[in-house]
Design a protein around this motif. Structure first.
Motif, PDB file in Angstrom:
ATOM      1  N   GLY A  83       0.891  -1.082   0.011  1.00  0.00           N
ATOM      2  CA  GLY A  83       0.049   0.047  -0.131  1.00  0.00           C
ATOM      3  C   GLY A  83       0.818   1.293  -0.025  1.00  0.00           C
ATOM      4  O   GLY A  83       0.309   2.456  -0.106  1.00  0.00           O
ATOM      5  N   LYS A  84       2.070   1.128  -0.244  1.00  0.00           N
ATOM      6  CA  LYS A  84       3.146   2.374  -0.141  1.00  0.00           C
ATOM      7  C   LYS A  84       2.576   3.302  -1.344  1.00  0.00           C
ATOM      8  O   LYS A  84       2.623   4.568  -0.957  1.00  0.00           O
ATOM      9  CB  LYS A  84       4.508   1.909  -0.219  1.00  0.00           C
ATOM     10  N   THR A  85       2.421   2.867  -2.389  1.00  0.00           N
ATOM     11  CA  THR A  85       2.120   3.676  -3.524  1.00  0.00           C
ATOM     12  C   THR A  85       0.646   4.330  -3.601  1.00  0.00           C
ATOM     13  O   THR A  85       0.408   5.385  -3.719  1.00  0.00           O
ATOM     14  CB  THR A  85       2.307   2.997  -4.868  1.00  0.00           C
ATOM     15  N   SER A  86      -0.264   3.628  -2.725  1.00  0.00           N
ATOM     16  CA  SER A  86      -1.598   4.165  -2.436  1.00  0.00           C
ATOM     17  C   SER A  86      -1.265   5.451  -1.551  1.00  0.00           C
ATOM     18  O   SER A  86      -2.180   6.165  -1.778  1.00  0.00           O
ATOM     19  CB  SER A  86      -2.260   3.134  -1.790  1.00  0.00           C
ATOM     20  N   ILE A  87      -0.535   5.124  -0.506  1.00  0.00           N
ATOM     21  CA  ILE A  87      -0.299   6.313   0.399  1.00  0.00           C
ATOM     22  C   ILE A  87       0.017   7.597  -0.460  1.00  0.00           C
ATOM     23  O   ILE A  87      -0.329   8.853  -0.132  1.00  0.00           O
ATOM     24  CB  ILE A  87       0.656   5.851   1.472  1.00  0.00           C
ATOM     25  N   PHE A  88       1.059   7.444  -1.269  1.00  0.00           N
ATOM     26  CA  PHE A  88       1.692   8.619  -2.210  1.00  0.00           C
ATOM     27  C   PHE A  88       0.754   9.054  -2.908  1.00  0.00           C
ATOM     28  O   PHE A  88       0.603  10.280  -3.492  1.00  0.00           O
ATOM     29  CB  PHE A  88       2.871   8.074  -2.883  1.00  0.00           C
ATOM     30  N   ASN A  89      -0.241   8.314  -3.604  1.00  0.00           N
ATOM     31  CA  ASN A  89      -1.249   8.666  -4.300  1.00  0.00           C
ATOM     32  C   ASN A  89      -2.383   9.552  -3.707  1.00  0.00           C
ATOM     33  O   ASN A  89      -3.063  10.314  -4.089  1.00  0.00           O
ATOM     34  CB  ASN A  89      -1.894   7.480  -5.214  1.00  0.00           C
ATOM     35  N   VAL A  90      -2.576   8.957  -2.168  1.00  0.00           N
ATOM     36  CA  VAL A  90      -3.545   9.944  -1.567  1.00  0.00           C
ATOM     37  C   VAL A  90      -2.887  11.286  -1.166  1.00  0.00           C
ATOM     38  O   VAL A  90      -3.436  12.414  -1.490  1.00  0.00           O
ATOM     39  CB  VAL A  90      -3.903   9.185  -0.221  1.00  0.00           C
ATOM     40  N   LEU A  91      -1.753  11.116  -0.844  1.00  0.00           N
ATOM     41  CA  LEU A  91      -0.823  12.501  -0.464  1.00  0.00           C
ATOM     42  C   LEU A  91      -0.856  13.485  -1.867  1.00  0.00           C
ATOM     43  O   LEU A  91      -1.112  14.785  -1.653  1.00  0.00           O
ATOM     44  CB  LEU A  91       0.586  12.064  -0.212  1.00  0.00           C
ATOM     45  N   SER A  92      -0.522  13.109  -2.768  1.00  0.00           N
ATOM     46  CA  SER A  92      -0.691  13.988  -4.144  1.00  0.00           C
ATOM     47  C   SER A  92      -2.052  14.203  -4.662  1.00  0.00           C
ATOM     48  O   SER A  92      -1.930  14.866  -5.930  1.00  0.00           O
ATOM     49  CB  SER A  92       0.322  13.161  -4.951  1.00  0.00           C
ATOM     50  N   GLY A 127      -1.296  22.924   7.806  1.00  0.00           N
ATOM     51  CA  GLY A 127      -2.674  23.633   8.297  1.00  0.00           C
ATOM     52  C   GLY A 127      -3.770  23.429   7.180  1.00  0.00           C
ATOM     53  O   GLY A 127      -4.840  23.946   7.243  1.00  0.00           O
ATOM     54  N   HIS A 128      -3.098  23.151   5.791  1.00  0.00           N
ATOM     55  CA  HIS A 128      -4.097  23.099   4.731  1.00  0.00           C
ATOM     56  C   HIS A 128      -4.800  21.492   4.509  1.00  0.00           C
ATOM     57  O   HIS A 128      -3.807  20.501   4.183  1.00  0.00           O
ATOM     58  CB  HIS A 128      -3.682  23.453   3.460  1.00  0.00           C
ATOM     59  N   SER A 129      -5.952  21.210   4.631  1.00  0.00           N
ATOM     60  CA  SER A 129      -6.596  19.897   4.326  1.00  0.00           C
ATOM     61  C   SER A 129      -6.344  19.716   2.949  1.00  0.00           C
ATOM     62  O   SER A 129      -6.763  20.399   1.982  1.00  0.00           O
ATOM     63  CB  SER A 129      -8.061  19.896   4.498  1.00  0.00           C
ATOM     64  N   LEU A 130      -5.782  18.644   2.327  1.00  0.00           N
ATOM     65  CA  LEU A 130      -5.558  18.286   1.186  1.00  0.00           C
ATOM     66  C   LEU A 130      -6.793  17.385   0.337  1.00  0.00           C
ATOM     67  O   LEU A 130      -6.723  17.126  -1.030  1.00  0.00           O
ATOM     68  CB  LEU A 130      -4.232  17.404   0.950  1.00  0.00           C
ATOM     69  N   LEU A 131      -7.768  16.761   1.446  1.00  0.00           N
ATOM     70  CA  LEU A 131      -8.765  15.913   0.911  1.00  0.00           C
ATOM     71  C   LEU A 131      -9.710  16.729  -0.278  1.00  0.00           C
ATOM     72  O   LEU A 131     -10.200  17.785   0.201  1.00  0.00           O
ATOM     73  CB  LEU A 131      -9.739  15.367   1.876  1.00  0.00           C
ATOM     74  N   GLY A 132      -9.787  16.023  -1.294  1.00  0.00           N
ATOM     75  CA  GLY A 132     -10.602  16.789  -2.345  1.00  0.00           C
ATOM     76  C   GLY A 132      -9.817  17.699  -3.453  1.00  0.00           C
ATOM     77  O   GLY A 132     -10.444  18.157  -4.285  1.00  0.00           O
ATOM     78  N   MET A 133      -8.667  17.916  -3.085  1.00  0.00           N
ATOM     79  CA  MET A 133      -7.834  18.773  -3.936  1.00  0.00           C
ATOM     80  C   MET A 133      -7.166  18.123  -5.021  1.00  0.00           C
ATOM     81  O   MET A 133      -7.011  16.869  -4.860  1.00  0.00           O
ATOM     82  CB  MET A 133      -6.702  19.666  -3.020  1.00  0.00           C
ATOM     83  N   ARG A 134      -7.426  18.791  -6.124  1.00  0.00           N
ATOM     84  CA  ARG A 134      -6.668  18.293  -7.189  1.00  0.00           C
ATOM     85  C   ARG A 134      -5.157  17.923  -7.280  1.00  0.00           C
ATOM     86  O   ARG A 134      -4.502  19.149  -6.601  1.00  0.00           O
ATOM     87  CB  ARG A 134      -7.237  18.688  -8.564  1.00  0.00           C
ATOM     88  N   PRO A 135      -4.347  17.295  -7.829  1.00  0.00           N
ATOM     89  CA  PRO A 135      -2.877  17.328  -7.950  1.00  0.00           C
ATOM     90  C   PRO A 135      -2.191  18.612  -8.088  1.00  0.00           C
ATOM     91  O   PRO A 135      -1.581  18.971  -7.472  1.00  0.00           O
ATOM     92  CB  PRO A 135      -2.504  16.262  -8.967  1.00  0.00           C
ATOM     93  N   PRO A 136      -2.583  19.315  -9.314  1.00  0.00           N
ATOM     94  CA  PRO A 136      -2.100  20.880  -9.291  1.00  0.00           C
ATOM     95  C   PRO A 136      -2.073  21.620  -8.266  1.00  0.00           C
ATOM     96  O   PRO A 136      -1.041  22.482  -7.646  1.00  0.00           O
ATOM     97  CB  PRO A 136      -2.651  21.396 -10.571  1.00  0.00           C
ATOM     98  N   ALA A 137      -3.410  21.654  -7.486  1.00  0.00           N
ATOM     99  CA  ALA A 137      -3.616  22.514  -6.422  1.00  0.00           C
ATOM    100  C   ALA A 137      -2.553  22.136  -5.259  1.00  0.00           C
ATOM    101  O   ALA A 137      -2.144  22.893  -4.700  1.00  0.00           O
ATOM    102  CB  ALA A 137      -4.948  22.457  -6.001  1.00  0.00           C
TER     103      ALA A 137
END
Length: 275
Positions: A42-51, A65-75
């Motif tokens: 699941g290592k790559t899955s973690i990276f894909n969630v992060l990015s 301090g910025h929530s990343l959930l729902g943000m697209r990769p460029p943002a």
């Protein structure tokens, strides 16, 4: 010490397959944090969630301090997260300098017309970005290859260019996806030195996924071990080497020191479709 990233109780499933199952960790300022585990853990899955490639069904991911959930990769990249890839993703026909300049795209503040005319603000910005790229060339000792097409360079140098392009983004957090995969011993030692310099001189926190256990144990500050998407243990290299649960995750039973396992090989985590 300041916490740069919070990854809290994250769950990501593809149908009945739990790719990430309740994983939590933090990354502190100036820290090199490693994520290891058997193939398909699941290592790559973690990276894909992060990015921002995958959105988990549950959990919290916060970068400064910025929530990343729902943000697209460029943002997410604009917030300061950069990533290298296990498989080199460079433009083979462009020079080293041109590939590094691509990492400056999010810092450009002029439009297409100004770029075509190359006057005023566009010209000044271009020169500033090129000075920054030249600093990275010096830092990664790429001077002799700076005007060579990347496709003509040795594999280890190409991996260094990929690292340089990520640094050109001026990241607040750097994700290293198997930075020494496919390298010989000398190339691995060189890359380890550059990674430590990034931490100690540039003071950029990093998360590293890597199969080379010797490298991980030598340079990581803390390590998290996962297996089948589930966290097994988190601690210093010494703590991880002595943890019986970690040894069982790798070898399926009682065994000697994890530091003796060597290179575990490399394959990408298998993931089916968008959750």
């Amino acid at each position: 010490m300041t916490t740069v990233l919070q990854f809290d109780d994250v769950h990501l499933s593809f149908g009945a397959v739990k790719a990430v199952n309740g994983v939590s960790f933090t990354v502190e300022e100036d820290e090199l944090f490693a994520v290891i585990g058997p193939n398909g853990a699941g290592k790559t899955s973690i990276f894909n969630v992060l990015s921002g490639v995958y959105r988990p069904q549950q959990g919290k991911v916060v970068l400064e301090g910025h929530s990343l959930l729902g943000m697209r990769p460029p943002a997410i990249a604009r917030l300061g997260m950069a990533r290298t890839f296990q498989n080199i993703e460079l433009f083979a026909n462009l020079t080293v300098l041109d590939n590094l300049m691509l990492g400056r795209h999010q810092h450009l503040r002029y439009g297409t017309l100004a770029a075509m005319l190359w006057v005023g603000r566009a010209r000044n910005e271009e020169l500033r970005h090129r000075r920054r790229v030249e600093e990275i060339v010096d830092f990664l000792e790429l001077e002799q290859w700076r005007k060579f097409p990347v496709g003509l360079l040795p594999y280890g140098v190409q991996k260094r260019v990929e690292l340089g392009r990520a640094l050109a983004m001026e990241p607040r957090l750097l994700l290293l996806d198997e930075p020494v995969a496919g390298m010989n011993l000398e190339e691995t030692e060189d890359m380890a030195r550059y990674i430590l310099d990034i931490r100690d001189e540039l003071r950029i926190p990093m998360i590293m996924v890597e199969h080379d256990m010797g490298l991980v144990m030598d340079i990581a500050d803390r390590i998290m071990v996962i297996d089948f998407g589930t966290p097994v243990a988190t601690g210093t290299p010494t703590e991880i080497q002595r943890n019986p649960d970690v040894i069982r995750a790798y070898l399926g039973g009682d065994a000697g020191d994890l530091g003796d396992l060597g290179d575990l090989g490399e394959t990408s985590d298998a993931e089916g479709a968008t959750p």
